[in-house]
Write a protein that holds these residues in place. Structure first.
Motif, PDB file in Angstrom:
ATOM      1  N   UNK A  43       9.946   6.884  -3.544  1.00 48.95           N
ATOM      2  CA  UNK A  43       9.515   5.512  -2.930  1.00 48.95           C
ATOM      3  C   UNK A  43       8.515   5.846  -1.863  1.00 48.95           C
ATOM      4  N   UNK A  44       8.039   4.796  -1.184  1.00 53.12           N
ATOM      5  CA  UNK A  44       7.127   4.887  -0.313  1.00 53.12           C
ATOM      6  C   UNK A  44       7.342   4.692   1.245  1.00 53.12           C
ATOM      7  N   UNK A  45       8.382   5.471   1.687  1.00 52.90           N
ATOM      8  CA  UNK A  45       8.872   5.461   2.828  1.00 52.90           C
ATOM      9  C   UNK A  45       7.573   5.983   3.699  1.00 52.90           C
ATOM     10  N   UNK A  46       7.439   5.451   4.849  1.00 54.75           N
ATOM     11  CA  UNK A  46       6.318   6.193   5.762  1.00 54.75           C
ATOM     12  C   UNK A  46       7.022   6.334   7.148  1.00 54.75           C
ATOM     13  N   UNK A  52      12.409  11.325  -3.664  1.00 58.10           N
ATOM     14  CA  UNK A  52      11.083  11.997  -3.080  1.00 58.10           C
ATOM     15  C   UNK A  52      10.142  10.832  -2.346  1.00 58.10           C
ATOM     16  N   UNK A  53       9.699  11.577  -1.221  1.00 60.05           N
ATOM     17  CA  UNK A  53       9.084  10.220  -0.296  1.00 60.05           C
ATOM     18  C   UNK A  53       7.771  11.090   0.147  1.00 60.05           C
ATOM     19  N   UNK A  54       6.643  10.822  -0.780  1.00 60.30           N
ATOM     20  CA  UNK A  54       5.330  11.762  -0.616  1.00 60.30           C
ATOM     21  C   UNK A  54       4.693  11.330   0.631  1.00 60.30           C
ATOM     22  N   UNK A  55       4.800   9.982   1.172  1.00 60.38           N
ATOM     23  CA  UNK A  55       4.018   9.360   2.407  1.00 60.38           C
ATOM     24  C   UNK A  55       4.813   9.404   3.628  1.00 60.38           C
ATOM     25  N   UNK A  56       6.204  10.218   3.620  1.00 61.46           N
ATOM     26  CA  UNK A  56       6.988  10.035   4.614  1.00 61.46           C
ATOM     27  C   UNK A  56       6.742  10.272   6.174  1.00 61.46           C
ATOM     28  N   UNK A  57       5.494  11.284   6.295  1.00 64.07           N
ATOM     29  CA  UNK A  57       4.999  11.756   7.534  1.00 64.07           C
ATOM     30  C   UNK A  57       3.729  11.139   8.052  1.00 64.07           C
ATOM     31  N   UNK A  58       3.455   9.825   7.155  1.00 60.63           N
ATOM     32  CA  UNK A  58       2.132   9.165   7.405  1.00 60.63           C
ATOM     33  C   UNK A  58       2.445   7.784   8.332  1.00 60.63           C
ATOM     34  N   UNK A  59       1.624   7.508   8.944  1.00 60.16           N
ATOM     35  CA  UNK A  59       1.571   5.905   9.609  1.00 60.16           C
ATOM     36  C   UNK A  59       0.779   4.961   8.548  1.00 60.16           C
ATOM     37  N   UNK A  60       0.921   3.696   8.948  1.00 59.99           N
ATOM     38  CA  UNK A  60       0.184   2.994   8.072  1.00 59.99           C
ATOM     39  C   UNK A  60      -1.196   3.026   7.787  1.00 59.99           C
ATOM     40  N   UNK A  61      -1.784   3.333   8.938  1.00 57.90           N
ATOM     41  CA  UNK A  61      -3.566   3.381   8.850  1.00 57.90           C
ATOM     42  C   UNK A  61      -3.825   4.711   7.787  1.00 57.90           C
ATOM     43  N   UNK A  62      -2.859   5.756   8.031  1.00 59.59           N
ATOM     44  CA  UNK A  62      -3.274   6.842   7.293  1.00 59.59           C
ATOM     45  C   UNK A  62      -2.941   6.573   5.905  1.00 59.59           C
ATOM     46  N   UNK A  97      17.598   3.046  15.878  1.00 56.50           N
ATOM     47  CA  UNK A  97      18.381   2.089  16.057  1.00 56.50           C
ATOM     48  C   UNK A  97      17.522   0.936  16.422  1.00 56.50           C
ATOM     49  N   UNK A  98      16.030   0.556  16.190  1.00 54.16           N
ATOM     50  CA  UNK A  98      15.530  -0.514  16.212  1.00 54.16           C
ATOM     51  C   UNK A  98      15.937  -1.572  14.986  1.00 54.16           C
ATOM     52  N   UNK A  99      15.817  -0.964  13.847  1.00 52.69           N
ATOM     53  CA  UNK A  99      16.231  -1.831  12.770  1.00 52.69           C
ATOM     54  C   UNK A  99      16.117  -0.877  11.613  1.00 52.69           C
ATOM     55  N   UNK A 100      17.437  -0.998  10.589  1.00 54.58           N
ATOM     56  CA  UNK A 100      17.357  -0.330   9.478  1.00 54.58           C
ATOM     57  C   UNK A 100      16.457  -0.645   8.319  1.00 54.58           C
ATOM     58  N   UNK A 101      15.522   0.105   7.902  1.00 51.83           N
ATOM     59  CA  UNK A 101      14.777  -0.085   6.869  1.00 51.83           C
ATOM     60  C   UNK A 101      15.719  -0.189   5.582  1.00 51.83           C
ATOM     61  N   UNK A 138       0.851  -1.283   0.178  1.00 55.65           N
ATOM     62  CA  UNK A 138       0.167   0.012   0.060  1.00 55.65           C
ATOM     63  C   UNK A 138       0.771   1.218   0.038  1.00 55.65           C
ATOM     64  N   UNK A 139       1.947   1.200   0.514  1.00 59.37           N
ATOM     65  CA  UNK A 139       2.714   2.339   0.978  1.00 59.37           C
ATOM     66  C   UNK A 139       3.196   2.895  -0.735  1.00 59.37           C
ATOM     67  N   UNK A 140       4.157   1.974  -1.124  1.00 52.99           N
ATOM     68  CA  UNK A 140       4.552   2.408  -2.807  1.00 52.99           C
ATOM     69  C   UNK A 140       3.748   2.402  -3.643  1.00 52.99           C
ATOM     70  N   UNK A 141       2.337   1.919  -3.620  1.00 57.73           N
ATOM     71  CA  UNK A 141       1.175   2.115  -4.337  1.00 57.73           C
ATOM     72  C   UNK A 141       0.690   3.550  -4.209  1.00 57.73           C
ATOM     73  N   UNK A 142       0.491   3.922  -3.042  1.00 62.59           N
ATOM     74  CA  UNK A 142       0.111   5.176  -2.843  1.00 62.59           C
ATOM     75  C   UNK A 142       1.078   6.262  -3.358  1.00 62.59           C
TER      76      UNK A 142
END
Length: 305
Positions: free
Chosen positions: A125-128, A158-168, A138-142, A32-36
């Motif tokens: 890319x769909x980084x959230x 360019x990361x258009x959904x970088x400020x969103x959580x998964x449910x958003x 330092x939990x884990x490197x995405x 869903x992240x990359x698709x959005x």
């Protein structure tokens, strides 16, 4: 919650301004992240966008065919077969963080190769937001944040959904009119099945993780888990027929969550768990036993590595 209409308008304008008249690659995974991110970028720059799906060989069963069908409307869609390159890069790698960095670098090199052939200067890319929190904390490197190499041959990322959580992100997907198979799809890690395999990634272990995950997703569909899958842990003694076997151990994981930052192990009926183990051990001769993971997040993470 995000105000979806305003977010979409702002995101499209931001992408259009950042990319300008240049071409861009969108890293498309089918989640869903990359698709959005792809839908927003397509709205912003149209034919300047080249969607690229990299088949790493670490994907879910049937994933590549689903991508081909779901995103057929994007005329410039490219499907890159890179299974051998990813498995070769992971040979001998056992440390979880090193795995993520190896995969992150391999992804970037694949996208750079595709970008050069289409004169693309930008990577979308769909980084959230949780990706950034876990990488920075330092939990884990995405693979798309902390797993990126130091040198990247793009004018910008360019990361258009970088400020969103998964449910958003799911709310935005629905507002964009994306099919439910995309908007409601269970999360899948960017590094794919590699982080569901303890130790070295081999073709045999990948096939076990892929087939076992398909069983888990099928059997637990009615439970509507936030995420459910199978992981390959190691080996243990078992008996099949009249023979002793030293087969792989598979762990089943099913959790409830809102945004992935915390999660609760999902209570499942005993009959369902027995059916899962019967299908996995019955169809995969190199699996000797199946476990159910009852650990919440925290203290565990949802994925295994």
């Amino acid at each position: 919650m995000v105000e979806t209409d305003q977010f979409i308008e702002d995101a499209v304008a931001e992408i259009r301004e950042e990319i300008g008249s240049a071409n861009a690659i969108i890293a498309l995974s089918g989640g869903v992240d990359s698709s959005v991110a792809a839908a927003l970028a397509h709205e912003a720059v149209g034919d300047q966008l080249v969607p690229v799906y990299v088949d790493t060989g670490l994907m879910r069963k049937g994933e590549t065919d689903e991508i081909r069908e779901t995103f057929a409307y994007m005329d410039r869609l490219r499907i890159v077969s890179a299974q051998d390159r990813f498995l070769e890069a992971l040979t001998g790698v056992t440390d979880p963080e090193e795995k993520r960095h190896v995969i992150g670098e391999q992804f970037i090199r694949e996208f750079e190769r595709e970008a050069h052939s289409s004169d693309a200067e930008y990577l979308v890319q769909g980084t959230i937001y949780p990706d950034r929190i876990e990488s920075d904390g330092n939990i884990k490197s995405h693979h798309n944040v902390g797993g990126l190499p130091d040198v990247v041959d793009f004018e910008g990322i360019v990361e258009p959904v970088r400020e969103l959580y998964k449910d958003e992100v799911r709310e935005v997907a629905r507002a964009l009119g994306l099919e439910s198979v995309v908007s409601e799809r269970m999360p899948f890690p960017g590094p794919g099945l590699a982080v569901r395999i303890i130790g070295e990634v081999t073709e045999e272990k990948v096939e076990i993780a892929r087939e076992a995950t398909a069983v888990v997703e099928d059997e637990l569909e009615a439970y509507e888990p936030w995420q459910a899958f199978a992981a390959v842990l190691g080996k243990a003694t078992g008996v099949k027929g009249d023979n002793r076997v030293h087969g792989h151990v598979v762990a089943v994981r099913s959790v409830e969550s809102r945004d992935g930052m915390t999660a609760r192990a999902q209570p499942l009926d005993w009959e369902v768990l027995q059916r899962i183990q019967s299908r996995i051990t019955g169809t995969l001769p190199n699996v000797s036993r199946v476990l159910y993971d009852v650990t919440h997040k925290p203290p565990a993470t949802i994925e295994y590595e």
